[in-house]
Write an enzyme that holds these catalytic residues in place. Structure first.
Site, PDB file in Angstrom:
ATOM      1  CE  LYS A 155      -4.440   0.970   0.113  1.00  0.00           C
ATOM      2  NZ  LYS A 155      -5.529   0.185  -0.266  1.00  0.00           N
ATOM      3  CG  ASP A 173      -7.263   3.226  -0.951  1.00  0.00           C
ATOM      4  OD1 ASP A 173      -7.728   2.259  -0.920  1.00  0.00           O
ATOM      5  OD2 ASP A 173      -7.120   4.010   0.089  1.00  0.00           O
TER       6      ASP A 173
END
Ligand code: NDP
Length: 451
Positions: free
Chosen positions: A130, A170
């Site tokens: 991430k 995201d």
């Protein structure tokens, strides 16, 4: 849970807290995982003696970098950029990029950690990562967004690649940002590869990727309901958020005959008791994707109430879909949901519910589609985008929607396999934690100290 297992979790968590001080979201994610995985390992000796818990909770590496960019007034601005490459045990690092002012190492570490097990659950060969920046896209011009993305990629490109690490979107990173990031990667590397997913359809993107997380969350709820011989039709649903995941979860709810009645953003929520229709949702898409407006404008447009600064969980419902951000349902709100008749929660958002809320769901034995399982549809279709890029071909929308449904059903089955209790109740969180763990654990054991 047996006493010696509870003791091992306490000792282990003490070490995790010590090594990751002040990183409360990361500690929360690891604590929730250990609660389910430790008892299972204690009954499965093949997984003991490899120090898997320590190996799985320390990221492979973390890259932190300065992002300098020029705003429209010619001033130089600085943000902090990150990539947490948690594990590539079962495939290249894979996971989204988040641009939001509250981005910090704790949040990205928790997201990367969870991504490892989510990706494992999909059955596709993807590791977990991430990244992102504490950059606030709100109120920025297109030119500022482009210059920020280009500068961010000027550093990130050294650390990613189609066989190394494949980022996606995201919060705050949608089609526009992915396009700027991909363009810059292409320019810097002089290659055209599947290094990012969520690309535009004309340059290597996949059908259904935009819709996949929201659609997949609804498919997962339907799988849970079907397991209880129920259907989603006619159910009143609360949705939070009004970004990518919320919009497409709402769309699928409408298509399948449910009645979504709320949407939100960081300014509050709207309640439309008559139900959000496809026409109203088309207006929301335009508001959020093109005009970049606030959900409060829905209240003026359609004559419903906006609740400034509040979250939607006090509205009576059958099903709830948190689709905005982490820790948006606490223990009290979970109690309220259940008191008002809610029979299931499926999380489009990562860590949508806090630990107290999860304990409430478990105690009330309602359906709880945890994020590792319920929102895995997005990364699953990203995995399919990677496959299409490698093959230099593309599948049709129909085929991909079929694949998405099959993958969500497979995840549901794995959760049922590892999360079923003697009375028939399925603890989906436990099932997801153990099934996700097992595949990664097998790889780590096979690698020895190389991983
Ligand atoms: P978007 O940026 O498209 O939308 C985010 C939405 O959440 C916006 O409505 C935003 O409101 C709201 N929001 C963000 N922060 C807060 C906050 N602190 N309080 C209240 N509302 C907030 O993001 P996505 O829809 O892509 O992501 C939403 C969630 O889904 C995240 O948890 C993400 O990790 C998860 N997810 C996303 C995937 C994807 O494919 N996109 C895949 C799997 C999970 P505002 O505009 O006011 O900030």
């Amino acid at each position: 849970m047996r006493n010696n297992t509870a003791g091992s979790i306490t000792n282990f968590m003490e070490g995790v807290r010590h090594r990751n001080r002040a990183q409360k979201e990361f500690q929360q994610a690891v604590g929730e995982w250990a609660h389910d995985v430790f008892p299972w390992v204690s009954q499965n000796p093949a997984y003991q003696g490899h120090n898997l818990s320590a190996r799985m909770t320390e990221p492979d590496r973390i890259i932190i970098f300065r992002v300098t960019w020029e705003d429209d007034n010619g001033r130089f601005q600085v943000n902090k950029g990150y990539r947490v490459q948690h594990s590539n045990a079962i495939g290249p690092y894979k996971g989204g990029l988040r641009f939001h002012p509250n981005v910090n190492l704790s949040i990205l570490k928790f997201l990367a950690f969870e991504q490892v097990f989510k990706n494992s659950l999909t059955g596709l060969p993807m590791g977990g990562a991430k990244g992102g920046a504490n950059f606030d896209p709100k109120g920025k011009s297109d030119g500022e967004i482009m210059r920020f993305c280009q500068s961010f990629m000027n550093e990130l490109y050294r650390h990613i690649g189609p066989f190394t690490d494949v980022p996606a979107g995201d919060i705050g990173v949608g089609a526009r940002e992915i396009s700027y990031l991909f363009g810059q990667y292409k320019r810097l590397s002089n290659t055209f590869t599947g290094v990012l997913t969520g690309k535009g359809l004309s340059f290597g993107g996949s059908e259904i990727r935009v819709e996949a997380t929201g659609y997949g969350t609804v498919y997962f709820m339907e799988d849970m309901l079907r397991h209880q011989k129920k259907s989603i039709e006619g159910k009143t649903c609360l949705v939070s958020g009004s970004g990518n995941v919320a919009i497409y979860a709402t769309e699928k709810l409408i298509q399948h005959g449910a009645k979504p009645v709320t949407l939100s953003d960081s300014g509050g929520f709207i309640h439309d008791p008559d139900g959000i229709t496809q026409e109203k949702l088309a207006w929301v898409k335009d508001l959020k994707e093109k005009r970049r407006g606030r959900i409060s404008e829905y209240a003026d447009e359609f004559g419903v109430r906006h609740y400034p600064g509040e979250r939607p969980w006090s509205v009576p419902c059958d099903l709830a879909f948190p689709c905005a951000t982490q820790n948006e349902i606490n223990g009290d709100e979970a109690e309220t949901l259940i008191r008002n008749g809610c029979e299931g929660v499926a999380e489009g958002a990562n860590m949508g519910s806090d630990a107290d809320a999860i304990a409430v769901y478990r105690k009330a034995r309602i359906l709880y589609g945890c994020p590792k399982a319920a929102n895995a549809g997005g990364v699953a279709v990203s995995g399919l985008e990677m496959a299409q890029n490698s093959m230099r071909m593309s599948w049709s929308r129909k085929e991909l929607n079929q694949h998405l449904g099959d993958i969500m059903r497979g995840i549901h089955e794995r959760c049922v396999e590892y999360g079923s209790e003697p009375d028939g109740y399925v603890d989906y969180l436990r099932g997801a934690n153990i099934a996700g763990f097992r595949k990664v654990a097998d790889a780590l054991i096979a690698y020895g100290t190389s991983a």
